[in-house]
Write a protein that holds these residues in place. Structure first.
Motif, PDB file in Angstrom:
ATOM      1  N   SER B  80     -39.941  18.344   5.922  1.00  0.00           N
ATOM      2  CA  SER B  80     -39.040  19.583   5.655  1.00  0.00           C
ATOM      3  C   SER B  80     -37.618  18.884   5.350  1.00  0.00           C
ATOM      4  CB  SER B  80     -38.992  20.577   6.832  1.00  0.00           C
ATOM      5  OG  SER B  80     -38.013  21.149   6.803  1.00  0.00           O
ATOM      6  N   ASP B  81     -36.913  19.786   4.850  1.00  0.00           N
ATOM      7  CA  ASP B  81     -35.207  19.288   5.053  1.00  0.00           C
ATOM      8  C   ASP B  81     -34.735  20.087   5.985  1.00  0.00           C
ATOM      9  OD1 ASP B  81     -32.571  19.154   4.813  1.00  0.00           O
ATOM     10  OD2 ASP B  81     -32.725  19.038   2.430  1.00  0.00           O
ATOM     11  N   LEU B  82     -34.978  19.305   7.460  1.00  0.00           N
ATOM     12  CA  LEU B  82     -34.584  20.192   8.357  1.00  0.00           C
ATOM     13  C   LEU B  82     -33.054  20.460   8.596  1.00  0.00           C
ATOM     14  CD1 LEU B  82     -36.233  20.916  11.163  1.00  0.00           C
ATOM     15  CD2 LEU B  82     -35.212  18.779  11.996  1.00  0.00           C
ATOM     16  N   TYR B  83     -32.436  19.839   7.850  1.00  0.00           N
ATOM     17  CA  TYR B  83     -30.787  20.367   8.029  1.00  0.00           C
ATOM     18  C   TYR B  83     -30.748  21.721   7.335  1.00  0.00           C
ATOM     19  CZ  TYR B  83     -25.843  20.513   7.684  1.00  0.00           C
ATOM     20  OH  TYR B  83     -24.556  20.996   7.893  1.00  0.00           O
ATOM     21  N   SER B  84     -31.143  21.584   6.208  1.00  0.00           N
ATOM     22  CA  SER B  84     -31.038  22.901   5.429  1.00  0.00           C
ATOM     23  C   SER B  84     -31.937  24.161   6.170  1.00  0.00           C
ATOM     24  CB  SER B  84     -31.819  22.542   3.997  1.00  0.00           C
ATOM     25  OG  SER B  84     -31.916  23.817   3.445  1.00  0.00           O
ATOM     26  N   PHE B  85     -33.294  23.795   6.736  1.00  0.00           N
ATOM     27  CA  PHE B  85     -33.842  24.752   7.198  1.00  0.00           C
ATOM     28  C   PHE B  85     -33.308  25.377   8.721  1.00  0.00           C
ATOM     29  CE2 PHE B  85     -36.975  25.792  10.810  1.00  0.00           C
ATOM     30  CZ  PHE B  85     -37.796  26.504  10.085  1.00  0.00           C
ATOM     31  N   LEU B  86     -32.722  24.619   9.290  1.00  0.00           N
ATOM     32  CA  LEU B  86     -31.900  25.081  10.509  1.00  0.00           C
ATOM     33  C   LEU B  86     -30.475  25.732  10.066  1.00  0.00           C
ATOM     34  CD1 LEU B  86     -32.636  21.994  12.876  1.00  0.00           C
ATOM     35  CD2 LEU B  86     -33.570  24.214  12.841  1.00  0.00           C
ATOM     36  N   THR B  87     -29.801  25.384   9.017  1.00  0.00           N
ATOM     37  CA  THR B  87     -28.392  25.722   8.612  1.00  0.00           C
ATOM     38  C   THR B  87     -28.586  26.798   7.874  1.00  0.00           C
ATOM     39  OG1 THR B  87     -28.057  24.040   7.169  1.00  0.00           O
ATOM     40  CG2 THR B  87     -27.420  23.611   9.502  1.00  0.00           C
ATOM     41  N   GLY B  88     -29.486  26.768   6.853  1.00  0.00           N
ATOM     42  CA  GLY B  88     -29.410  27.541   5.770  1.00  0.00           C
ATOM     43  C   GLY B  88     -28.600  27.227   4.485  1.00  0.00           C
ATOM     44  N   GLU B  89     -28.047  26.018   4.672  1.00  0.00           N
ATOM     45  CA  GLU B  89     -27.273  25.480   3.676  1.00  0.00           C
ATOM     46  C   GLU B  89     -28.284  25.121   2.627  1.00  0.00           C
ATOM     47  OE1 GLU B  89     -23.841  24.055   3.843  1.00  0.00           O
ATOM     48  OE2 GLU B  89     -23.760  25.855   5.037  1.00  0.00           O
ATOM     49  N   PRO B  90     -27.997  24.747   1.486  1.00  0.00           N
ATOM     50  CA  PRO B  90     -28.783  24.342   0.276  1.00  0.00           C
ATOM     51  C   PRO B  90     -29.355  22.979   0.620  1.00  0.00           C
ATOM     52  CG  PRO B  90     -26.660  25.049  -0.677  1.00  0.00           C
ATOM     53  CD  PRO B  90     -26.541  25.068   0.912  1.00  0.00           C
ATOM     54  N   ALA B  91     -30.424  22.633   0.278  1.00  0.00           N
ATOM     55  CA  ALA B  91     -31.190  21.537   0.452  1.00  0.00           C
ATOM     56  C   ALA B  91     -30.684  20.337  -0.303  1.00  0.00           C
ATOM     57  CB  ALA B  91     -32.750  21.438   0.135  1.00  0.00           C
ATOM     58  N   THR B  92     -30.554  19.210   0.400  1.00  0.00           N
ATOM     59  CA  THR B  92     -30.013  18.018  -0.483  1.00  0.00           C
ATOM     60  C   THR B  92     -31.477  17.064  -1.016  1.00  0.00           C
ATOM     61  OG1 THR B  92     -29.935  16.890   1.535  1.00  0.00           O
ATOM     62  CG2 THR B  92     -27.869  17.932   0.923  1.00  0.00           C
ATOM     63  N   TYR B  93     -32.617  17.521  -0.351  1.00  0.00           N
ATOM     64  CA  TYR B  93     -33.592  16.748  -0.495  1.00  0.00           C
ATOM     65  C   TYR B  93     -34.461  17.550  -1.681  1.00  0.00           C
ATOM     66  CZ  TYR B  93     -32.078  13.797   3.357  1.00  0.00           C
ATOM     67  OH  TYR B  93     -31.266  13.462   4.309  1.00  0.00           O
ATOM     68  N   ASN B  94     -35.245  16.644  -2.215  1.00  0.00           N
ATOM     69  CA  ASN B  94     -36.588  17.300  -2.861  1.00  0.00           C
ATOM     70  C   ASN B  94     -37.762  17.016  -2.271  1.00  0.00           C
ATOM     71  OD1 ASN B  94     -35.200  18.108  -5.771  1.00  0.00           O
ATOM     72  ND2 ASN B  94     -34.490  16.108  -5.255  1.00  0.00           N
ATOM     73  N   ILE B  95     -38.615  17.940  -2.107  1.00  0.00           N
ATOM     74  CA  ILE B  95     -39.962  17.500  -1.612  1.00  0.00           C
ATOM     75  C   ILE B  95     -40.929  17.864  -2.633  1.00  0.00           C
ATOM     76  CG2 ILE B  95     -41.589  17.921  -0.023  1.00  0.00           C
ATOM     77  CD1 ILE B  95     -39.363  18.931   2.010  1.00  0.00           C
ATOM     78  N   ASP B  96     -42.046  16.916  -2.796  1.00  0.00           N
ATOM     79  CA  ASP B  96     -42.950  17.136  -3.791  1.00  0.00           C
ATOM     80  C   ASP B  96     -44.219  16.393  -3.361  1.00  0.00           C
ATOM     81  OD1 ASP B  96     -42.789  14.427  -4.718  1.00  0.00           O
ATOM     82  OD2 ASP B  96     -41.913  15.064  -6.581  1.00  0.00           O
ATOM     83  N   ALA B  97     -45.440  16.759  -3.962  1.00  0.00           N
ATOM     84  CA  ALA B  97     -46.666  16.496  -3.724  1.00  0.00           C
ATOM     85  C   ALA B  97     -47.079  15.116  -4.411  1.00  0.00           C
ATOM     86  CB  ALA B  97     -47.830  17.399  -3.907  1.00  0.00           C
ATOM     87  N   LEU B  98     -47.691  14.030  -4.103  1.00  0.00           N
ATOM     88  CA  LEU B  98     -47.976  12.904  -4.381  1.00  0.00           C
ATOM     89  C   LEU B  98     -49.316  13.064  -4.690  1.00  0.00           C
ATOM     90  CD1 LEU B  98     -46.129  10.276  -2.152  1.00  0.00           C
ATOM     91  CD2 LEU B  98     -45.383  11.097  -4.368  1.00  0.00           C
TER      92      LEU B  98
END
Lengths: 192, 192
Positions: B80-98
DNA sequence: AAAGCACATTGATTCAAATCAATGCTTTTG
DNA sequence: CAAAAGCATTGATTTGAATCAATGTGCTTT
């Protein structure tokens, strides 16, 4: 005594007077003189320490006896070798006082009992570790992706009070740099 | 479906059948094809994902469009991007499937409701974040204090399954190295 | 099956930080 | 107070990783 600790606690989870007194009965106070150890590598870490006053550092020492600062602990921060505390394994970090300090300590048995009997304490613990996780992730991200100069800028923006109080070579150590390199970076920055 | 999730849950906090069903009602499943995004930088991270099957990565992209892998998520890990999840701020990370993957998702509202209504869920969450914190601290310590060669040795000892499944240049990125450097390090190591 | 990519490797060169070394300044401490 | 220790700075040199560049190879993909 305990003022800052409960200030922090209440800012995360609101406590009644009685709950506060109950928790207080599980805590102990400790004063540390500058340069005194709270924990030495190889010993088992018996406590989690909350810094009421003063400043500490956690650091490891490598085979060339270079010190690497893992974490600073100033007022309002928690410091420990959590891995050792939780597992009972010997600590890999040293923790000592950079200034005369006052700590609020919680032992493992007290911590466990509070976790099991007091939901608010578990919530407090969860929020604390979450905050520590996010702070560390920010640090890790900046190490992996930013230039040394940006990292120092980030550091002084994020922790201006640490820059005031801690010798520069320790900040270098925290950043994984030599003191000489940090000195040159500061020079580069100031000449702008 | 959900097998690994509840296996993990039960290994940390034992659940009854009913509790399990209750939690299940808060979860959703998602399949992701290789290269699909779970999260893109700038969007708000709406979920915490548990990897039932497959492999993902979280990474940031710097101004020179270099990718920096923050975390891998293989079976049994949470991403997850936990910071974004908890604060509702825009994510600074991308997450994708390998790889093609199967995820168990929990939304923010579900997460919060479970935290407030089900002590065992809070305990599970606390233990999870504590584990993640300790893993990251180990990584940070090794970055700050060990040589690149030691760090790679540590990595393959700790995560042999990742080495099997993930392209080498991504491991280089995770370690903060260029692919060329990692290739040379492997050569040095193998010639011993 | 052929074309086009993604990936790992290797070599040559550049660049940034570490190391080695010396100096001056400030703070402890005997 | 004087000596010593700790600290920051600066310079010269070395070292290790990044960068630039080229090649080979095995996968996709059409």
């Amino acid at each position: 005594m305990y003022t800052l600790y409960f200030q922090h606690f209440n800012s995360k989870v609101r406590l009644t007077e009685e709950e506060q007194e109950l928790i207080k009965s599980y805590l102990t106070l400790k004063k540390l003189r500058k340069k005194q150890y709270l924990l030495q590598e190889g010993d088992v870490c018996k406590v989690i320490a909350f810094v009421e006053k003063g400043a500490l550092r956690a650091y490891s020492v490598d085979e060339n006896s270079n010190e690497h600062i893992i974490q600073f602990g100033l007022e309002g921060w928690t410091i420990s070798d959590l891995y050792s505390f939780l597992t009972g394994e010997p600590a890999t970090y040293n923790i000592d006082a950079l200034e005369d300090s006052e700590l609020v300590l919680i032992s493992k048995s007290a911590h466990e009992e509070l976790l099991q009997t007091m939901p608010k304490y578990e919530t407090f613990t969860r929020l604390n570790i979450t905050g520590a996780y996010l702070a560390m992730q920010r640090r890790l991200t900046s190490i992996i992706s930013a230039s040394v100069e940006e990292r120092y800028q980030d550091f002084i923006n994020l922790y201006p009070h640490i820059v005031q109080r801690v010798p520069q070579h320790m900040i270098a150590s925290y950043m994984g740099l030599t003191p000489e390199t940090l000195s040159r970076i500061r020079k580069r920055i100031s000449s702008k």
